[in-house]
Design a protein around this motif. Structure first.
Motif, PDB file in Angstrom:
ATOM      1  N   UNK A 127       0.859  -1.307   0.155  1.00 35.48           N
ATOM      2  CA  UNK A 127      -0.056   0.113  -0.164  1.00 35.48           C
ATOM      3  C   UNK A 127       0.641   1.249  -0.126  1.00 35.48           C
ATOM      4  N   UNK A 128       0.575   2.139  -0.915  1.00 36.47           N
ATOM      5  CA  UNK A 128       1.381   3.345  -0.999  1.00 36.47           C
ATOM      6  C   UNK A 128       0.336   4.565  -0.739  1.00 36.47           C
ATOM      7  N   UNK A 129       0.385   5.402  -0.082  1.00 35.79           N
ATOM      8  CA  UNK A 129      -0.262   6.553  -0.141  1.00 35.79           C
ATOM      9  C   UNK A 129       0.191   7.684  -0.899  1.00 35.79           C
ATOM     10  N   UNK A 130      -0.205   7.883  -2.088  1.00 39.65           N
ATOM     11  CA  UNK A 130      -0.001   8.650  -3.050  1.00 39.65           C
ATOM     12  C   UNK A 130      -0.676   9.985  -3.101  1.00 39.65           C
ATOM     13  N   UNK A 131      -0.046  11.049  -3.161  1.00 38.30           N
ATOM     14  CA  UNK A 131      -0.556  12.462  -2.938  1.00 38.30           C
ATOM     15  C   UNK A 131      -2.137  12.283  -2.291  1.00 38.30           C
ATOM     16  N   UNK A 152      14.847   9.761  -5.075  1.00 30.66           N
ATOM     17  CA  UNK A 152      15.048   9.660  -6.600  1.00 30.66           C
ATOM     18  C   UNK A 152      14.267   8.104  -6.713  1.00 30.66           C
ATOM     19  N   UNK A 153      13.100   8.281  -7.286  1.00 30.29           N
ATOM     20  CA  UNK A 153      12.122   7.026  -7.244  1.00 30.29           C
ATOM     21  C   UNK A 153      12.496   6.089  -8.227  1.00 30.29           C
ATOM     22  N   UNK A 154      13.568   6.236  -9.106  1.00 25.43           N
ATOM     23  CA  UNK A 154      13.859   5.276 -10.153  1.00 25.43           C
ATOM     24  C   UNK A 154      14.996   4.475  -9.338  1.00 25.43           C
ATOM     25  N   UNK A 155      15.515   4.791  -8.188  1.00 22.94           N
ATOM     26  CA  UNK A 155      16.352   3.963  -7.345  1.00 22.94           C
ATOM     27  C   UNK A 155      15.824   3.322  -6.162  1.00 22.94           C
ATOM     28  N   UNK A 156      14.624   3.577  -5.908  1.00 23.63           N
ATOM     29  CA  UNK A 156      13.987   3.099  -4.714  1.00 23.63           C
ATOM     30  C   UNK A 156      12.959   2.002  -5.193  1.00 23.63           C
ATOM     31  N   UNK A 157      13.195   0.757  -4.455  1.00 15.66           N
ATOM     32  CA  UNK A 157      11.946  -0.393  -4.823  1.00 15.66           C
ATOM     33  C   UNK A 157      10.659  -0.040  -4.227  1.00 15.66           C
ATOM     34  N   UNK A 158       9.638  -0.286  -4.896  1.00 13.42           N
ATOM     35  CA  UNK A 158       8.422   0.010  -4.291  1.00 13.42           C
ATOM     36  C   UNK A 158       8.044  -0.539  -3.221  1.00 13.42           C
ATOM     37  N   UNK A 159       8.500  -2.121  -3.043  1.00 12.97           N
ATOM     38  CA  UNK A 159       8.104  -2.786  -1.897  1.00 12.97           C
ATOM     39  C   UNK A 159       8.968  -2.218  -0.676  1.00 12.97           C
ATOM     40  N   UNK A 160       9.929  -1.457  -0.847  1.00  8.65           N
ATOM     41  CA  UNK A 160      10.770  -1.032   0.485  1.00  8.65           C
ATOM     42  C   UNK A 160       9.952   0.499   0.990  1.00  8.65           C
ATOM     43  N   UNK A 161       8.857   0.793   0.221  1.00 11.89           N
ATOM     44  CA  UNK A 161       7.958   2.117   0.572  1.00 11.89           C
ATOM     45  C   UNK A 161       6.785   1.539   0.859  1.00 11.89           C
ATOM     46  N   UNK A 162       6.483   0.333   1.183  1.00 10.29           N
ATOM     47  CA  UNK A 162       5.055   0.077   1.660  1.00 10.29           C
ATOM     48  C   UNK A 162       4.878   0.766   2.715  1.00 10.29           C
ATOM     49  N   UNK A 163       3.596   1.454   2.703  1.00 10.39           N
ATOM     50  CA  UNK A 163       2.891   2.304   3.839  1.00 10.39           C
ATOM     51  C   UNK A 163       3.470   3.684   3.784  1.00 10.39           C
ATOM     52  N   UNK A 164       4.377   3.986   2.875  1.00 15.82           N
ATOM     53  CA  UNK A 164       4.854   5.307   2.853  1.00 15.82           C
ATOM     54  C   UNK A 164       3.952   6.347   2.166  1.00 15.82           C
ATOM     55  N   UNK A 165       3.941   7.643   2.696  1.00 12.36           N
ATOM     56  CA  UNK A 165       3.329   8.754   2.033  1.00 12.36           C
ATOM     57  C   UNK A 165       4.325   9.423   1.240  1.00 12.36           C
ATOM     58  N   UNK A 166       3.844   9.157  -0.171  1.00 10.34           N
ATOM     59  CA  UNK A 166       4.604   9.689  -1.329  1.00 10.34           C
ATOM     60  C   UNK A 166       3.838  10.953  -1.861  1.00 10.34           C
ATOM     61  N   UNK A 167       4.605  11.822  -1.997  1.00  6.64           N
ATOM     62  CA  UNK A 167       4.035  13.151  -2.723  1.00  6.64           C
ATOM     63  C   UNK A 167       4.753  13.454  -4.198  1.00  6.64           C
ATOM     64  N   UNK A 168       3.879  13.621  -4.921  1.00 10.59           N
ATOM     65  CA  UNK A 168       4.396  13.993  -6.321  1.00 10.59           C
ATOM     66  C   UNK A 168       4.207  15.534  -6.334  1.00 10.59           C
ATOM     67  N   UNK A 169       4.743  15.907  -7.845  1.00  9.94           N
ATOM     68  CA  UNK A 169       4.369  17.419  -8.154  1.00  9.94           C
ATOM     69  C   UNK A 169       2.824  17.558  -8.210  1.00  9.94           C
ATOM     70  N   UNK A 170       1.957  16.664  -8.538  1.00  9.62           N
ATOM     71  CA  UNK A 170       0.757  16.704  -8.670  1.00  9.62           C
ATOM     72  C   UNK A 170       0.207  16.935  -7.358  1.00  9.62           C
ATOM     73  N   UNK A 171       0.787  16.306  -6.352  1.00  7.07           N
ATOM     74  CA  UNK A 171       0.124  16.153  -5.114  1.00  7.07           C
ATOM     75  C   UNK A 171       0.526  17.564  -4.033  1.00  7.07           C
ATOM     76  N   UNK A 172       1.226  18.413  -4.568  1.00  7.79           N
ATOM     77  CA  UNK A 172       1.579  19.795  -3.802  1.00  7.79           C
ATOM     78  C   UNK A 172       0.625  20.582  -3.888  1.00  7.79           C
ATOM     79  N   UNK A 173      -0.160  20.728  -4.688  1.00 14.48           N
ATOM     80  CA  UNK A 173      -1.475  21.826  -4.868  1.00 14.48           C
ATOM     81  C   UNK A 173      -2.292  21.482  -3.553  1.00 14.48           C
ATOM     82  N   UNK A 174      -2.764  22.413  -3.078  1.00 11.70           N
ATOM     83  CA  UNK A 174      -3.752  22.109  -1.957  1.00 11.70           C
ATOM     84  C   UNK A 174      -5.236  22.758  -2.241  1.00 11.70           C
TER      85      UNK A 174
END
Length: 167
Positions: A6-10, A59-81
Motif C-alpha cells: 500500500x502506498x499513500x500517493x498524493x 529518487x524514485x528510479x532507485x527505490x524499490x516500491x516494496x521498500x516504501x510499503x505504507x509510505x506517504x509519497x508526494x509527487x508534483x501533482x500532490x503539492x497543490x492544496x
C-alpha cells in the motif's frame, strides 16, 4: 515473486500487487498512472524522478516500491492544496523555471524538499558556517539542487523561482 503493498500517493491510499523488483517510479507511472515523476536516466543521475517520501527527497528510479510499503509519497501533482498551487509551483510559473517541462516535476519536488532541509538548518557543501542556518544564496541553491538536471538549461529561472519561494 509478487507482493502486495500500500502506498499513500498524493493523499490517497493505493493498494497494488507487483513484482518485488519494481521500482517506485515504475509503480507510480505504469501501475498507478501517476505521470509527473519522469524516467529521465533510470540511474539516479538526473533527478527527473524525484518525489517526496515523508517530506524527504527521493529518487524514485532507485527505490524499490516494496521498500516504501505504507509510505506517504508526494509527487508534483500532490503539492497543490485544494486547487491552489504550492508556492514553489507558483514561483516556477512566475519565473519561467522551465522550458520543455520534462524535468519540472522533479525540480519542483526537489525544491520543496530542499527548502525544508535548509529551513531545518542542514548545511550543504558550500555552506560557509555550519553553526548557523544557511542563507539561501544563488550558490547555496545551485549546490542543493545540483542533483536535478535540466537539459534546456533553464537554471536561471529555476534558481530565481526557488529564491522567491524561499522568501
Amino acid at each position: 515473486m509478487d507482493a502486495e503493498i500500500t502506498l499513500r500517493v498524493d493523499g490517497a491510499a493505493r493498494r497494488l500487487t507487483l513484482d518485488t523488483r519494481t521500482t517506485l517510479l515504475d509503480a507510480l507511472r505504469e501501475r498507478l498512472g501517476v505521470t509527473s515523476p519522469k524516467k529521465g536516466c533510470d540511474h539516479g543521475q538526473c533527478g527527473a524522478c524525484t518525489v517526496l517520501i515523508g517530506g524527504r527527497r527521493v529518487l524514485s528510479c532507485l527505490s524499490l516500491a516494496i521498500a516504501q510499503d505504507g509510505a506517504e509519497v508526494t509527487t508534483a501533482e500532490g503539492l497543490a492544496d485544494d486547487g491552489e498551487l504550492h508556492p514553489v509551483q507558483r514561483a516556477f510559473l512566475e519565473h519561467d523555471g522551465f522550458q520543455c517541462g520534462y524535468c519540472t516535476p522533479g525540480q519542483i519536488c526537489s525544491a520543496v524538499g530542499m527548502l525544508d532541509e535548509a529551513g531545518q538548518g542542514w548545511p550543504s557543501h558550500v555552506t560557509p558556517d555550519m553553526s548557523t542556518r544557511p542563507a539561501l544564496t544563488r550558490a547555496e541553491i545551485a549546490e542543493r539542487m545540483s542533483g536535478n538536471l535540466c537539459r534546456c538549461a533553464a537554471y536561471d529561472g529555476i534558481v530565481g523561482a526557488i529564491e522567491e519561494a524561499a522568501r
